[in-house]
Design an enzyme around this catalytic site. Structure first.
Site, PDB file in Angstrom:
ATOM      1  N   ASP A   1       0.864  -1.179   0.000  1.00  0.00           N
ATOM      2  CA  ASP A   1       0.000   0.000   0.000  1.00  0.00           C
ATOM      3  C   ASP A   1       0.899   1.226   0.000  1.00  0.00           C
ATOM      4  OD1 ASP A   1      -2.423   1.526   0.265  1.00  0.00           O
ATOM      5  OD2 ASP A   1      -1.830   1.925   2.327  1.00  0.00           O
ATOM      6  N   SER A   2       0.301   2.379  -0.261  1.00  0.00           N
ATOM      7  CA  SER A   2       1.068   3.618  -0.204  1.00  0.00           C
ATOM      8  C   SER A   2       1.495   3.946   1.226  1.00  0.00           C
ATOM      9  CB  SER A   2       0.216   4.758  -0.766  1.00  0.00           C
ATOM     10  OG  SER A   2      -1.023   4.790  -0.091  1.00  0.00           O
TER      11      SER A   2
ATOM     12  N   CYS B   1      -3.655  -0.943  -2.124  1.00  0.00           N
ATOM     13  CA  CYS B   1      -3.926   0.466  -2.420  1.00  0.00           C
ATOM     14  C   CYS B   1      -4.905   0.568  -3.594  1.00  0.00           C
ATOM     15  CB  CYS B   1      -2.609   1.154  -2.762  1.00  0.00           C
ATOM     16  SG  CYS B   1      -2.798   2.881  -3.178  1.00  0.00           S
TER      17      CYS B   1
ATOM     18  N   GLU C   1      -5.650   9.290   9.397  1.00  0.00           N
ATOM     19  CA  GLU C   1      -4.266   9.237   9.881  1.00  0.00           C
ATOM     20  C   GLU C   1      -4.116  10.050  11.169  1.00  0.00           C
ATOM     21  OE1 GLU C   1      -1.179   8.996   7.143  1.00  0.00           O
ATOM     22  OE2 GLU C   1      -2.331   7.399   6.194  1.00  0.00           O
TER      23      GLU C   1
ATOM     24  N   CYS D   1     -11.201   3.079  -1.022  1.00  0.00           N
ATOM     25  CA  CYS D   1      -9.919   3.588  -0.523  1.00  0.00           C
ATOM     26  C   CYS D   1      -9.615   2.830   0.763  1.00  0.00           C
ATOM     27  CB  CYS D   1     -10.025   5.088  -0.237  1.00  0.00           C
ATOM     28  SG  CYS D   1      -8.544   5.777   0.528  1.00  0.00           S
TER      29      CYS D   1
ATOM     30  N   HIS E   1      -8.422   3.646   3.522  1.00  0.00           N
ATOM     31  CA  HIS E   1      -8.725   4.285   4.807  1.00  0.00           C
ATOM     32  C   HIS E   1     -10.223   4.351   5.123  1.00  0.00           C
ATOM     33  CE1 HIS E   1      -4.647   5.573   4.105  1.00  0.00           C
ATOM     34  NE2 HIS E   1      -4.579   6.233   5.245  1.00  0.00           N
TER      35      HIS E   1
HETATM   36  N1  DGL Z   1      -3.958   3.795  -0.149  1.00  0.00           N
HETATM   37  C1  DGL Z   1      -4.631   4.836  -0.874  1.00  0.00           C
HETATM   38  C2  DGL Z   1      -5.852   4.244  -1.589  1.00  0.00           C
HETATM   39  O1  DGL Z   1      -6.395   3.239  -1.208  1.00  0.00           O
HETATM   40  C3  DGL Z   1      -5.046   5.972   0.028  1.00  0.00           C
HETATM   41  C4  DGL Z   1      -3.896   6.801   0.553  1.00  0.00           C
HETATM   42  C5  DGL Z   1      -3.128   7.505  -0.550  1.00  0.00           C
HETATM   43  O2  DGL Z   1      -3.643   8.469  -1.147  1.00  0.00           O
HETATM   44  O3  DGL Z   1      -2.011   7.080  -0.794  1.00  0.00           O
HETATM   45  O4  DGL Z   1      -6.272   4.776  -2.569  1.00  0.00           O
END
Ligand code: DGL
Length: 267
Positions: free
Chosen positions: A9-10, A72, A151, A183, A185
């Site tokens: 993931d990011s 992600c 976050e 997403c 989050h």
């Molecule tokens: N992990 C990203 C997503 O699911 C969200 C956080 C980001 O913007 O990197 O799209």
């Protein structure tokens, strides 16, 4: 030797996906990589997202994984085809499982999608849903402020309620019966989102959808031994640990900081 499932993931958000996979497949070895040095991916251009995703995928492939999970949504939406060109192992993104779940859930065929700008602009979710239900009516909304709110740990905060209301009020008027949380989050905001959307709207969590999908690849569990969990990040171990332990409700035992090795940049 037993090969692990790689997840990237990011940043920390993909731990919602990690958690769902850990619970569904306790004996699997899992390797998680969070690109905490370069998060967020959501507002970045498709080319940059592809470049980062390829580097992350290569790093995990170097660990000898058997399946790559792209937790992600932004990477899944934009970079899946590029990643598929560098390996023969299965690569599973969150879009298809989420779209399948949405298609199974909707009755009136009016579906909402929320995600980062990158995910929404790619139209990956509407395209995947339309393959399953061509006549579906889809409403997409980017909600860029949701990620920083999570976050910050503000799941139950007045500010979050106001932001959720601001982004979703128009969507609520579209008579959707299904809303995809597109997403990593957003499942952590599901209480606030459900409150605004009302109980007649079913929320689809792609983290949950992906475990069902993954079962098709690895079958049912036979090994009784508890699998290992190894976490890698590209920066900020302390912040990762702090947020991760809150998301997982568990201690992070093995966390390794990796640098942007040159090997990531090989074609
Ligand atoms: N992990 C990203 C997503 O699911 C969200 C956080 C980001 O913007 O990197 O799209």
């Amino acid at each position: 030797m037993k090969k692990a499932i790689g997840i990237f993931d990011s940043g920390v958000g993909g731990l919602t996906v990690y958690k769902a996979i850990r619970n569904a497949f306790p004996s699997e070895d899992l390797i998680y990589f969070g690109d905490t040095a370069r998060v967020p991916y959501g507002p970045k251009s498709p080319n940059t997202i592809i470049e980062y995703s390829l580097q992350n995928a290569r790093f995990l492939l170097q660990q000898g994984i058997k399946i790559l999970i792209v937790a992600c949504n932004t990477s899944s939406a934009v970079a899946l085809p590029a990643m598929q060109t560098i390996t023969d192992i299965p690569i599973i993104g969150v879009i298809e499982p989420g779209a399948e779940q949405a298609a199974k859930t909707t009755k009136n065929k009016r579906i909402g999608i929320i995600g980062t700008e990158g995910t929404i602009n790619s139209e990956a979710y509407p395209n995947a849903i339309k393959k399953l239900i061509p006549e579906a009516v889809i409403f997409s909304v980017a909600c860029p402020l949701f990620v920083p709110l999570v976050e910050e740990g503000w799941q139950d905060h007045l500010v979050t309620e106001l932001v959720v209301k601001e982004y979703l009020t128009n969507l609520k008027m579209q008579a959707i019966d299904t809303l995809v949380l597109g997403c990593t989050h957003y499942p952590l905001l599901s209480k606030a989102i459900q409150q605004i959307m009302g109980s007649e709207v079913t929320l689809v969590d792609s983290a949950m959808a992906i475990t069902e999908y993954l079962a098709r690849y690895i079958g049912s569990e036979s090994d009784k031994q508890q699998g290992s969990s190894t976490f890698y990040v590209s920066d900020n171990e302390e912040k990762f640990t702090q947020i991760a332990e809150r998301i997982l409700n568990d201690n992070i035992k093995k966390l390794i900081r990796v640098r942007l090795y040159e090997s990531w940049f090989q074609n």
